[in-house]
Design a protein around this motif. Structure first.
Motif, PDB file in Angstrom:
ATOM      1  N   VAL A 133       5.622   6.588   7.553  1.00  0.00           N
ATOM      2  CA  VAL A 133       7.005   6.393   7.131  1.00  0.00           C
ATOM      3  C   VAL A 133       7.059   5.474   5.924  1.00  0.00           C
ATOM      4  O   VAL A 133       7.911   4.604   5.827  1.00  0.00           O
ATOM      5  CB  VAL A 133       7.867   5.793   8.254  1.00  0.00           C
ATOM      6  CG1 VAL A 133       8.273   6.855   9.210  1.00  0.00           C
ATOM      7  CG2 VAL A 133       7.143   4.671   8.937  1.00  0.00           C
ATOM      8  N   GLY A 134       6.148   5.728   5.026  1.00  0.00           N
ATOM      9  CA  GLY A 134       5.905   4.905   3.859  1.00  0.00           C
ATOM     10  C   GLY A 134       7.039   4.096   3.283  1.00  0.00           C
ATOM     11  O   GLY A 134       7.045   2.865   3.403  1.00  0.00           O
ATOM     12  N   PHE A 135       8.003   4.742   2.653  1.00  0.00           N
ATOM     13  CA  PHE A 135       8.983   4.005   1.863  1.00  0.00           C
ATOM     14  C   PHE A 135       9.712   2.951   2.684  1.00  0.00           C
ATOM     15  O   PHE A 135       9.946   1.829   2.229  1.00  0.00           O
ATOM     16  CB  PHE A 135       9.993   4.969   1.241  1.00  0.00           C
ATOM     17  CG  PHE A 135      11.082   4.245   0.513  1.00  0.00           C
ATOM     18  CD1 PHE A 135      10.868   3.749  -0.762  1.00  0.00           C
ATOM     19  CD2 PHE A 135      12.311   4.013   1.122  1.00  0.00           C
ATOM     20  CE1 PHE A 135      11.856   3.050  -1.433  1.00  0.00           C
ATOM     21  CE2 PHE A 135      13.305   3.303   0.459  1.00  0.00           C
ATOM     22  CZ  PHE A 135      13.083   2.826  -0.817  1.00  0.00           C
ATOM     23  N   ARG A 189       0.836  -1.202   0.000  1.00  0.00           N
ATOM     24  CA  ARG A 189       0.000   0.000   0.000  1.00  0.00           C
ATOM     25  C   ARG A 189       0.871   1.252   0.000  1.00  0.00           C
ATOM     26  O   ARG A 189       0.622   2.198  -0.723  1.00  0.00           O
ATOM     27  CB  ARG A 189      -0.892  -0.017   1.248  1.00  0.00           C
ATOM     28  CG  ARG A 189      -1.692   1.244   1.423  1.00  0.00           C
ATOM     29  CD  ARG A 189      -2.423   1.257   2.744  1.00  0.00           C
ATOM     30  NE  ARG A 189      -1.573   1.718   3.832  1.00  0.00           N
ATOM     31  CZ  ARG A 189      -1.938   1.698   5.111  1.00  0.00           C
ATOM     32  NH1 ARG A 189      -3.111   1.216   5.458  1.00  0.00           N
ATOM     33  NH2 ARG A 189      -1.136   2.146   6.036  1.00  0.00           N
ATOM     34  N   GLU A 190       1.922   1.245   0.844  1.00  0.00           N
ATOM     35  CA  GLU A 190       2.777   2.425   0.947  1.00  0.00           C
ATOM     36  C   GLU A 190       3.521   2.697  -0.354  1.00  0.00           C
ATOM     37  O   GLU A 190       3.623   3.837  -0.797  1.00  0.00           O
ATOM     38  CB  GLU A 190       3.767   2.256   2.103  1.00  0.00           C
ATOM     39  CG  GLU A 190       3.114   2.240   3.478  1.00  0.00           C
ATOM     40  CD  GLU A 190       2.339   3.518   3.778  1.00  0.00           C
ATOM     41  OE1 GLU A 190       2.780   4.603   3.347  1.00  0.00           O
ATOM     42  OE2 GLU A 190       1.276   3.425   4.435  1.00  0.00           O
ATOM     43  N   LEU A 191       4.055   1.639  -0.964  1.00  0.00           N
ATOM     44  CA  LEU A 191       4.825   1.840  -2.197  1.00  0.00           C
ATOM     45  C   LEU A 191       3.911   2.245  -3.354  1.00  0.00           C
ATOM     46  O   LEU A 191       4.265   3.077  -4.181  1.00  0.00           O
ATOM     47  CB  LEU A 191       5.636   0.583  -2.527  1.00  0.00           C
ATOM     48  CG  LEU A 191       6.690   0.204  -1.459  1.00  0.00           C
ATOM     49  CD1 LEU A 191       7.419  -1.069  -1.855  1.00  0.00           C
ATOM     50  CD2 LEU A 191       7.685   1.341  -1.236  1.00  0.00           C
ATOM     51  N   ILE A 192       2.710   1.674  -3.377  1.00  0.00           N
ATOM     52  CA  ILE A 192       1.754   2.064  -4.414  1.00  0.00           C
ATOM     53  C   ILE A 192       1.322   3.511  -4.199  1.00  0.00           C
ATOM     54  O   ILE A 192       1.209   4.290  -5.147  1.00  0.00           O
ATOM     55  CB  ILE A 192       0.527   1.111  -4.417  1.00  0.00           C
ATOM     56  CG1 ILE A 192       0.942  -0.239  -4.997  1.00  0.00           C
ATOM     57  CG2 ILE A 192      -0.620   1.708  -5.212  1.00  0.00           C
ATOM     58  CD1 ILE A 192      -0.130  -1.312  -4.950  1.00  0.00           C
ATOM     59  N   SER A 193       1.144   3.869  -2.961  1.00  0.00           N
ATOM     60  CA  SER A 193       0.752   5.248  -2.670  1.00  0.00           C
ATOM     61  C   SER A 193       1.838   6.229  -3.124  1.00  0.00           C
ATOM     62  O   SER A 193       1.549   7.282  -3.692  1.00  0.00           O
ATOM     63  CB  SER A 193       0.420   5.365  -1.180  1.00  0.00           C
ATOM     64  OG  SER A 193       0.804   6.599  -0.657  1.00  0.00           O
ATOM     65  N   ASN A 194       3.102   5.873  -2.927  1.00  0.00           N
ATOM     66  CA  ASN A 194       4.189   6.726  -3.413  1.00  0.00           C
ATOM     67  C   ASN A 194       4.195   6.815  -4.936  1.00  0.00           C
ATOM     68  O   ASN A 194       4.404   7.887  -5.503  1.00  0.00           O
ATOM     69  CB  ASN A 194       5.538   6.192  -2.939  1.00  0.00           C
ATOM     70  CG  ASN A 194       5.778   6.473  -1.467  1.00  0.00           C
ATOM     71  OD1 ASN A 194       5.043   7.236  -0.858  1.00  0.00           O
ATOM     72  ND2 ASN A 194       6.796   5.853  -0.912  1.00  0.00           N
ATOM     73  N   ALA A 195       3.970   5.679  -5.580  1.00  0.00           N
ATOM     74  CA  ALA A 195       3.955   5.668  -7.040  1.00  0.00           C
ATOM     75  C   ALA A 195       2.821   6.554  -7.545  1.00  0.00           C
ATOM     76  O   ALA A 195       2.984   7.329  -8.493  1.00  0.00           O
ATOM     77  CB  ALA A 195       3.786   4.238  -7.536  1.00  0.00           C
TER      78      ALA A 195
HETATM   79 MG    MG Z   1       4.432   7.650   1.025  1.00  0.00          MG
END
Ligand code: MG
Ligand code: ADP
Length: 632
Positions: free
Chosen positions: A126-128, A34-40
């Motif tokens: 702290v997503g990534f 979810r976090e990596l997709i959100s960053n993308a």
């Molecule tokens: Mg993020």
């Protein structure tokens, strides 16, 4: 061939976070995706926004999409986006340090209790770094849109203190992240599992998320040479553009979790489409719990702003007043220009209208929760955000009445209960003869409850609201009336209804005796007090101090002093309890020195009871000891 390979050390805070990621967060492992997709998705939002003014940045690619694939043999998962990408400097800046100054505070908040800490991590976003929950090596290859192929950069780390950086050509713009999975993470090397995580957490991401189309083993040979086929896994429609009737509670909750990084479901959802002269859609959420930095004034909060489906900015704080900074969500406007900036938002009529409409929606929702039969949800809300909502009484004049009805207080009606009494409850319980809504403000609940000022109210059965939040002095300074009744501090000015009652019961001789005594004490205390009166407030204590009606209360003066803004000292009014043995004793004292000592003692003990600091505590003790010794 790669060049310029460098090794960098992570910032200390990042190291700490990584440790936490790696060791503490095993209950919710799948959120890494979810976090990596959100960053993308953020990266593609940014690109789309930038291409509005610079078409060349699209580099000829018309479709923006996220690709997810896995390799069972190599035990890797790869995420690819064709968004904005990063320069070498940006990689160092974004993926080696934590710019947010709240990081330290966040780390201090950690309890060591896994469940609680993972919630905090969620809120902190702290997503990534969440990649290291499942991977023991992460490789990130990126190139900024609009830069040359050679300007690609590769970042790599095993999450243990260091990362390497090297230049590595990248034909396509955007970012590719490869996770080398840890031992025991094979569950993620599974198409079904990955699809399931994507549709659970990221169904409403605004861009297609694609996975390789499964091919029949029979004709896999033929397919090998041909181009890979991709199929879309998620719905990829901005959730707020869909009709309410087509959305489930889970749809709303999942989008909320992506938006807020919260592990909890939201307390309430407000989804509205406004049409007419102004057109916008709002999807707003009330969280259940306060984020750890709710009171950090430097922390920006706000809503995500979209214009005609194009992401414009995060934390658009002008879309919500500060006292509703806990509200999360999205506003999508059809009336703002795409190049709108924070400065423009600050003074824009469209924004003002969207804002007041959204505030109304939030307050109406809160009113609905507050009025519902079962107030568990509102109570939960109040405990998390009540103190912040109170700021609204000071800030938002137009909505003061609505806000006043939402306030909850502790009360002598049931002082064991937390803040649950509304002003409406209080008014409903008021006897007809009672003129004002009475309250006391103190440093904390037990100080309020133990105040001598409450004595007479207890005796007469008059309800008093017990205020002890830091904001309460400001609150009552701005909320002077409710439902046609004035709010009155029991520690300031006269309590008229009680004074009148008392005066009627006294003979002229008694009145004379009383005023002789107060004059005597006033003389003895000369410039330490502004007046001395016989009180109607006390039943058990000998004395109390009161401040002038409309003046600065004692408690307010103390708060200001704590904030380094000491106000000019105002003299208190000393009120004596005519029925108390210590006060009666004063009548017989003729010696000036003794009279002064007794009077000082009464004044000082009243100040101590208020929580005031004495000018000279040692003098106070000396006086008390002297008086006690006389008694022996
Ligand atoms: Mg993020
Ligand atoms: P956040 O998303 O809350 O800013 P993250 O740790 O998830 O925090 O990401 C840190 C930063 O790294 C992002 O703000 C962004 O600048 C950069 N970043 C991460 N992933 C990507 C990506 N796929 N493309 C471009 N930039 C990215």
């Amino acid at each position: 061939m790669s060049t310029n390979k460098e090794t960098h050390v992570f910032q200390t805070e990042v190291k700490q976070l990584l440790k936490l990621m790696i060791h503490a967060l095993y209950s919710n492992k799948e959120i890494f995706l979810r976090e990596l997709i959100s960053n993308a998705s953020d990266a593609m939002d940014k690109l789309r926004f930038e291409t509005v003014s610079n078409d060349a940045l699209s580099e000829g690619e018309s479709e923006l999409a996220i690709q997810v694939e896995f390799d069972e043999q190599a035990k890797t998962i790869t995420l690819r986006d064709n968004g904005i990408g990063m320069t070498r400097d940006e990689v160092i800046e974004n993926i080696g340090t934590i710019a947010n100054s709240g990081t330290k505070k966040f780390l201090e908040k950690l309890t060591g209790d896994q469940a609680k800490d993972s919630h905090l991590i969620g809120q902190f976003g702290v997503g990534f770094y969440s990649a290291f929950i499942v991977a023991d090596k992460v490789t990130l290859h990126t190139r900024k849109a609009g830069s040359s192929v050679e300007e690609g950069v590769q970042w790599e780390s095993n999450g243990e203190g260091e990362f390497t950086l090297e230049n590595l050509a990248k034909p396509k713009k955007g970012t590719e992240i490869t996770l080398h999975l840890k031992e025991g993470m094979d569950e993620f090397l599974n198409e079904y599992r990955l699809k399931n995580i994507i549709t659970t957490y990221s169904d409403h991401i605004n861009f297609p998320i694609q996975m390789r189309k499964t091919v029949d083993t029979d004709d896999s040979k033929e397919q090998e040479s041909s181009a890979v086929e991709w199929e879309q896994v998620n719905k990829a429609t901005a959730i707020w553009t869909q009709p309410k009737s087509e959305l489930t509670d889970d749809d709303y909750a999942n989008f909320y979790q992506t938006l807020s990084h919260d592990f909890d479901k939201p307390l309430a959802v407000m989804h509205n489409k406004v049409e007419g002269t102004l057109e916008y859609t709002s999807l707003l959420y009330l969280p259940k719990k306060a984020p750890f930095d709710l009171y950090d004034r430097d922390r920006r909060y706000g809503l995500k702003l979209y214009v005609k489906r194009v992401f414009i900015m995060d934390d658009a704080e002008h879309l919500m007043p500060a006292y509703l900074r806990f509200v999360r969500g999205v506003i999508d406007s059809n009336d703002l220009p795409l190049n709108v900036s924070r400065e423009i938002l600050q003074s824009n009529q469209v924004v003002d209208k969207i804002r007041s409409g959204s505030v109304k929606r939030v307050l109406d929702q809160l009113t609905k929760l507050a009025k519902s039969e079962d107030t568990t949800e509102y109570d939960e809300f109040w405990d998390a955000f009540g103190q912040v909502l109170k700021e609204g009484i000071v800030e938002d004049y137009a909505n003061r009445e609505k806000l006043a009805k939402l306030l909850r207080f502790s009360s002598t009606h049931d002082s064991a209960k937390p803040q649950r009494t509304s002003l409406d409850d209080y008014v409903a319980r008021m006897p007809e003869t009672q003129e004002a809504i009475y309250y006391i403000v103190a440093d904390n609940h037990s100080a309020a409850l133990g105040s001598p000022h409450l004595e007479v109210f207890r005796k007469k059965g008059i309800e008093v609201l017990l205020l002890s939040d830091r904001i309460d002095e400001w609150l009552v300074a701005h909320l002077t009336e409710f439902d046609g009744k004035s709010l009155k501090s029991i520690t300031q000015g006269d309590i008229k209804e009680l004074v009148e009652e008392e005066e009627q019961s006294l003979t002229e001789d008694e009145k004379k005796a009383r005023s002789d005594l107060t004059d005597k004490v006033k003389n003895a205390l000369s410039d330490l007090v502004s007046d001395v009166k016989m009180t109607v407030r006390l039943t058990d204590s000998p004395a109390c101090v009161v401040s002038e009606e409309g003046g600065v209360s004692n408690h307010m003066a103390r708060l200001m002093e704590q904030m380094g803004q000491a106000l000019p000292k105002t003299k208190p009014i000393l009120e004596l309890n005519p029925n108390h043995v210590l006060v009666k004793r004063l009548e017989a004292i003729e010696d000036d020195k003794q009279l002064k000592d007794w009077s000082m003692f009464l004044l000082e003990q009243a100040q101590v009871a208020e929580g005031d600091h004495l000018e000279s505590p040692s003098e106070f003790i000396k006086r008390v000891n002297a008086l006690l010794s006389v008694g022996l």
